[in-house]
Scaffold this motif. Structure first.
Motif, PDB file in Angstrom:
ATOM      1  N   LEU A 268      -0.840  -2.857  -3.277  1.00  0.00           N
ATOM      2  CA  LEU A 268      -0.457  -1.369  -2.835  1.00  0.00           C
ATOM      3  C   LEU A 268       0.540  -1.114  -3.803  1.00  0.00           C
ATOM      4  CD1 LEU A 268      -0.049  -1.480   0.930  1.00  0.00           C
ATOM      5  CD2 LEU A 268      -2.309  -1.254  -0.462  1.00  0.00           C
ATOM      6  N   PRO A 269       0.373   0.364  -4.416  1.00  0.00           N
ATOM      7  CA  PRO A 269       1.393   0.945  -5.197  1.00  0.00           C
ATOM      8  C   PRO A 269       2.811   1.111  -4.741  1.00  0.00           C
ATOM      9  CG  PRO A 269      -0.155   2.572  -4.502  1.00  0.00           C
ATOM     10  CD  PRO A 269      -0.569   1.290  -3.887  1.00  0.00           C
ATOM     11  N   GLU A 270       2.887   1.188  -3.227  1.00  0.00           N
ATOM     12  CA  GLU A 270       4.385   1.363  -2.708  1.00  0.00           C
ATOM     13  C   GLU A 270       4.897   0.155  -2.116  1.00  0.00           C
ATOM     14  OE1 GLU A 270       5.595   4.689  -0.779  1.00  0.00           O
ATOM     15  OE2 GLU A 270       3.541   5.713  -1.103  1.00  0.00           O
ATOM     16  N   LYS A 271       6.102  -0.185  -2.096  1.00  0.00           N
ATOM     17  CA  LYS A 271       6.657  -1.409  -1.700  1.00  0.00           C
ATOM     18  C   LYS A 271       6.945  -1.088  -0.347  1.00  0.00           C
ATOM     19  CE  LYS A 271       8.363  -3.280  -6.083  1.00  0.00           C
ATOM     20  NZ  LYS A 271       8.163  -1.995  -6.800  1.00  0.00           N
ATOM     21  N   ASP A 272       7.359  -2.186   0.499  1.00  0.00           N
ATOM     22  CA  ASP A 272       8.135  -1.806   1.718  1.00  0.00           C
ATOM     23  C   ASP A 272       9.340  -1.641   1.825  1.00  0.00           C
ATOM     24  OD1 ASP A 272       9.182  -4.302   1.740  1.00  0.00           O
ATOM     25  OD2 ASP A 272       8.493  -5.258   3.364  1.00  0.00           O
ATOM     26  N   SER A 273       9.890  -1.236   3.015  1.00  0.00           N
ATOM     27  CA  SER A 273      11.447  -0.863   2.930  1.00  0.00           C
ATOM     28  C   SER A 273      12.317  -1.842   2.643  1.00  0.00           C
ATOM     29  CB  SER A 273      11.882  -0.486   4.267  1.00  0.00           C
ATOM     30  OG  SER A 273      11.391  -1.517   5.225  1.00  0.00           O
ATOM     31  N   GLN A 274      11.588  -3.315   2.364  1.00  0.00           N
ATOM     32  CA  GLN A 274      12.746  -4.366   1.889  1.00  0.00           C
ATOM     33  C   GLN A 274      12.338  -4.461   0.176  1.00  0.00           C
ATOM     34  OE1 GLN A 274      11.223  -4.986   4.933  1.00  0.00           O
ATOM     35  NE2 GLN A 274      13.047  -3.819   5.771  1.00  0.00           N
ATOM     36  N   GLY A 275      11.358  -3.841  -0.230  1.00  0.00           N
ATOM     37  CA  GLY A 275      11.202  -4.064  -1.824  1.00  0.00           C
ATOM     38  C   GLY A 275       9.969  -4.827  -1.848  1.00  0.00           C
ATOM     39  N   PHE A 395       1.403  -4.795  13.904  1.00  0.00           N
ATOM     40  CA  PHE A 395       1.173  -4.979  12.734  1.00  0.00           C
ATOM     41  C   PHE A 395       2.151  -3.598  11.970  1.00  0.00           C
ATOM     42  CE2 PHE A 395      -1.176  -3.750   8.838  1.00  0.00           C
ATOM     43  CZ  PHE A 395      -0.819  -4.789   7.998  1.00  0.00           C
ATOM     44  N   TYR A 396       1.923  -2.599  12.471  1.00  0.00           N
ATOM     45  CA  TYR A 396       2.372  -1.365  12.188  1.00  0.00           C
ATOM     46  C   TYR A 396       4.075  -1.417  12.055  1.00  0.00           C
ATOM     47  CZ  TYR A 396      -2.095   0.834  11.864  1.00  0.00           C
ATOM     48  OH  TYR A 396      -3.400   1.244  11.715  1.00  0.00           O
ATOM     49  N   LYS A 401       3.353   2.119   8.284  1.00  0.00           N
ATOM     50  CA  LYS A 401       1.837   2.728   8.170  1.00  0.00           C
ATOM     51  C   LYS A 401       1.691   3.446   6.798  1.00  0.00           C
ATOM     52  CE  LYS A 401      -1.235   4.984  11.499  1.00  0.00           C
ATOM     53  NZ  LYS A 401      -1.246   5.592  12.824  1.00  0.00           N
ATOM     54  N   LYS A 402       2.813   3.976   6.623  1.00  0.00           N
ATOM     55  CA  LYS A 402       2.729   5.139   5.424  1.00  0.00           C
ATOM     56  C   LYS A 402       2.395   4.636   4.176  1.00  0.00           C
ATOM     57  CE  LYS A 402       7.788   5.102   4.184  1.00  0.00           C
ATOM     58  NZ  LYS A 402       8.956   6.137   4.161  1.00  0.00           N
ATOM     59  N   ILE A 403       2.699   3.474   3.888  1.00  0.00           N
ATOM     60  CA  ILE A 403       2.434   2.829   2.704  1.00  0.00           C
ATOM     61  C   ILE A 403       0.956   2.090   2.581  1.00  0.00           C
ATOM     62  CG2 ILE A 403       4.827   2.353   1.923  1.00  0.00           C
ATOM     63  CD1 ILE A 403       4.063  -0.676   2.404  1.00  0.00           C
ATOM     64  N   LEU A 404       0.255   2.058   3.981  1.00  0.00           N
ATOM     65  CA  LEU A 404      -0.893   1.330   3.955  1.00  0.00           C
ATOM     66  C   LEU A 404      -2.153   2.138   3.416  1.00  0.00           C
ATOM     67  CD1 LEU A 404      -0.647  -0.402   7.265  1.00  0.00           C
ATOM     68  CD2 LEU A 404      -0.758  -1.409   5.253  1.00  0.00           C
ATOM     69  N   GLY A 412      -1.728   6.105   2.272  1.00  0.00           N
ATOM     70  CA  GLY A 412      -2.175   5.823   0.976  1.00  0.00           C
ATOM     71  C   GLY A 412      -3.514   6.037   0.669  1.00  0.00           C
ATOM     72  N   GLU A 413      -4.002   5.598  -0.686  1.00  0.00           N
ATOM     73  CA  GLU A 413      -5.336   5.636  -1.064  1.00  0.00           C
ATOM     74  C   GLU A 413      -6.333   4.944  -0.320  1.00  0.00           C
ATOM     75  OE1 GLU A 413      -5.242   6.708  -5.632  1.00  0.00           O
ATOM     76  OE2 GLU A 413      -3.888   4.889  -5.245  1.00  0.00           O
ATOM     77  N   THR A 414      -7.395   5.079  -0.391  1.00  0.00           N
ATOM     78  CA  THR A 414      -8.622   4.209   0.351  1.00  0.00           C
ATOM     79  C   THR A 414      -8.569   2.858  -0.552  1.00  0.00           C
ATOM     80  OG1 THR A 414     -10.318   4.939  -1.305  1.00  0.00           O
ATOM     81  CG2 THR A 414      -9.743   6.251   0.559  1.00  0.00           C
ATOM     82  N   MET A 415      -9.293   1.768  -0.106  1.00  0.00           N
ATOM     83  CA  MET A 415      -9.300   0.507  -0.398  1.00  0.00           C
ATOM     84  C   MET A 415      -9.855   0.450  -1.854  1.00  0.00           C
ATOM     85  SD  MET A 415      -7.471  -1.927   1.185  1.00  0.00           S
ATOM     86  CE  MET A 415      -8.342  -3.754   0.913  1.00  0.00           C
ATOM     87  N   GLU A 416     -10.975   1.168  -1.652  1.00  0.00           N
ATOM     88  CA  GLU A 416     -12.033   1.623  -2.917  1.00  0.00           C
ATOM     89  C   GLU A 416     -11.181   1.786  -4.159  1.00  0.00           C
ATOM     90  OE1 GLU A 416     -15.457   0.617  -4.598  1.00  0.00           O
ATOM     91  OE2 GLU A 416     -14.928   0.557  -2.460  1.00  0.00           O
ATOM     92  N   GLU A 417     -10.255   2.991  -3.871  1.00  0.00           N
ATOM     93  CA  GLU A 417      -9.633   3.333  -5.013  1.00  0.00           C
ATOM     94  C   GLU A 417      -8.437   2.363  -5.284  1.00  0.00           C
ATOM     95  OE1 GLU A 417      -9.648   8.488  -3.852  1.00  0.00           O
ATOM     96  OE2 GLU A 417      -8.086   6.884  -2.857  1.00  0.00           O
ATOM     97  N   LEU A 418      -8.077   1.845  -4.480  1.00  0.00           N
ATOM     98  CA  LEU A 418      -6.951   0.685  -4.717  1.00  0.00           C
ATOM     99  C   LEU A 418      -7.567  -0.301  -5.601  1.00  0.00           C
ATOM    100  CD1 LEU A 418      -4.771   0.922  -1.360  1.00  0.00           C
ATOM    101  CD2 LEU A 418      -4.016   1.705  -3.935  1.00  0.00           C
TER     102      LEU A 418
END
Length: 469
Positions: A268-275, A395-396, A401-404, A412-418
């Motif tokens: 994923l291009p974005e990390k979670d809140s803990q980095g 899980f959320y 959820k915003k980075i998924l 985020g983008e679709t799995m295909e794009e990622l």
């Protein structure tokens, strides 16, 4: 015929039979190549040739061999008045010149040293490497063909001649800068890295390790030097004795490219809140006849390796395993030897910190698969395993959820794009994957008893099935 001054033809390497032969490349090829990381790796391969092939005494007038191509020069140029026999390693730069000022308008000249001993009254001219059978030093036909390469022929050609600078392997295609890691990380100390480098210089069975990889090992061991040394040993020993997972990892191999139509492994291009960096793996096709367990684990490890090379000393990595589509027919293909090798690597050699493993979309075979894996998992890793049955709300709460990807209800983008982005990143790290295969332990030089696969993985032979009640 010698190439004219200022020509923009370039040489590349091609293997015919047992010999490397030069090919010609256009200016466009060289411009493209100059923008790649492979250009930086060129210096790493070339410098051992220059250091070993140069005569004891020479002058700038002797530096006569030149190759039209790469905008680079080895700065192993000795001052004409100096009697010193020490040579400085070169570096890549644009605006190149040699002792005779033969410079093309675009700077695409690469100056090499003529290593023939100069006879009295002999004039050593500019010898084109398009005629590699000319009376040159033995190494020069090989060096001359290294200006441009495809399929890592550059490194393989040098390795075949016994000349590679292994300290450059691992540095190539690393996505972080060592100086930045020192700046942002107060726990990272240069003296600790120097200590590890000194230790490695005495351990002849281990390959030379780049500064960047040493930083990763030290971080993964929570900056404990003895633990870092163990990590380094395990990293290369495991890779040496698990060839099914750690060879043939060139991202351009057709079998790997084809297999990315069977599974999806994305960063994923974005990390979670803990980095933490998040990696997701799932089936793309649920047809068990096209599923390969060894290829699944190999590609999964490749993405994990690429992620740690790209992100450096992040707090940790979160792995999300989506079991949707897995069936008992997939279960029949699982190889327990591969599972053991994977968990040995991820727990004892992987230069990254695992923060959490999440299993989502629980299916009927989930319990069976986990029962196969847990005997090879240490209690610390089992404690990090979270299985999410039912809906995704639990899980959320753990992964924003915003980075998924959109496929999981995220922003985020679709799995295909990622997956496309992840595959592009893997191609950027292609040289690292290829060269990493050459970074292995030499068991004949290991102090004490040499290790076998049985010593490393605790397995005698291999087995494919485990009866589970």
């Amino acid at each position: 015929m010698a190439a004219p001054r200022g020509s923009t033809l370039a040489l590349s390497v091609e293997k015919k039979g047992s010999k490397w032969r030069p090919q010609r490349r256009s200016r466009a090829h060289m411009r493209l190549w100059w923008s790649t990381e492979e250009a930086r790796q060129f210096q790493c391969v070339l410098s051992p040739f220059l250091n070993e092939a140069l005569p004891v005494k020479t002058t700038k007038k002797d530096h006569g061999v030149w190759v039209v191509g790469l905008a680079a020069i080895a700065s192993s140029m000795q001052d004409e008045s100096s009697e010193s026999t020490s040579w400085r390693q070169g570096h890549l730069s644009k605006g190149i010149f040699d002792s005779t000022q033969q410079v093309s308008s675009s700077g695409f000249l690469f100056s090499l040293h003529n290593t023939r001993k100069r006879k009295s009254g002999e004039t050593i001219g500019h010898t084109p490497l398009s005629t590699p059978d000319r009376d040159l030093n033995l190494y020069l036909p090989v060096i001359g063909s290294l200006v441009y390469c495809e399929s890592s022929a550059l490194y393989y050609a040098a390795a075949e001649a016994g000349h590679t600078n292994s300290s450059c392997v691992g540095r190539a295609m690393v996505g972080f800068v060592a100086a930045e890691e020192y700046r942002k990380n107060p726990k990272l100390r240069l003296e600790d890295i120097q200590y590890l480098q000194d230790w490695l210089s005495k351990e002849q069975y281990l390959p030379t390790v780049s500064e960047e990889l040493l930083i990763l090992f030290l971080h993964a061991s929570y900056y404990k030097l003895e633990a870092a040394k163990t990590f380094i040993d395990h990293y290369y020993t495991i890779k040496t004795h698990a060839p099914i997972l750690f060879t043939r990892r060139d991202p351009l191999l057709q079998e790997l490219q084809d297999y990315f139509s069977v599974i999806q492994v994305v960063v994923l291009p974005e990390k979670d809140s803990q980095g933490n960096v998040v990696v997701i793996a799932r089936l793309k096709q649920d047809d068990p006849t096209v599923y390969s367990h060894p290829l699944s684990i190999k590609t999964y490890i490749m993405v994990q390796d690429m992620a740690v090379l790209e992100h450096g000393t992040v707090p940790g990595f979160i792995h999300i395993l989506d079991f949707k589509g897995l069936t008992f027919r997939h279960l029949a293909n699982i190889n327990l030897t591969i599972i053991k090798q994977y968990f040995t690597y991820i727990q004892e050699g992987y230069p990254g910190i695992i923060s959490k493993d999440h299993v989502i979309h629980v299916v009927s075979v989930t319990e069976k698969i986990l029962a196969m894996c847990k005997p090879f998992m240490k209690k610390e890793l089992i404690a990090k395993l979270q299985v999410h049955s039912g809906d995704m709300e639990s899980f959320y709460k753990m992964v924003p959820k915003k980075i998924l990807p959109k496929d999981y209800g995220g922003d985020g983008e679709t799995m295909e794009e990622l997956q496309r982005r992840t595959c592009e990143k893997m191609l950027e790290h292609r040289e690292w994957f290829i060269q990493d295969e050459m970074m292995r332990v030499d068991e004949s030089k290991r102090p004490g008893k040499a290790k076998s696969a049985g010593d490393v993985f605790g397995l005698e032979g291999s087995f494919k099935k485990l009866d589970i009640d």
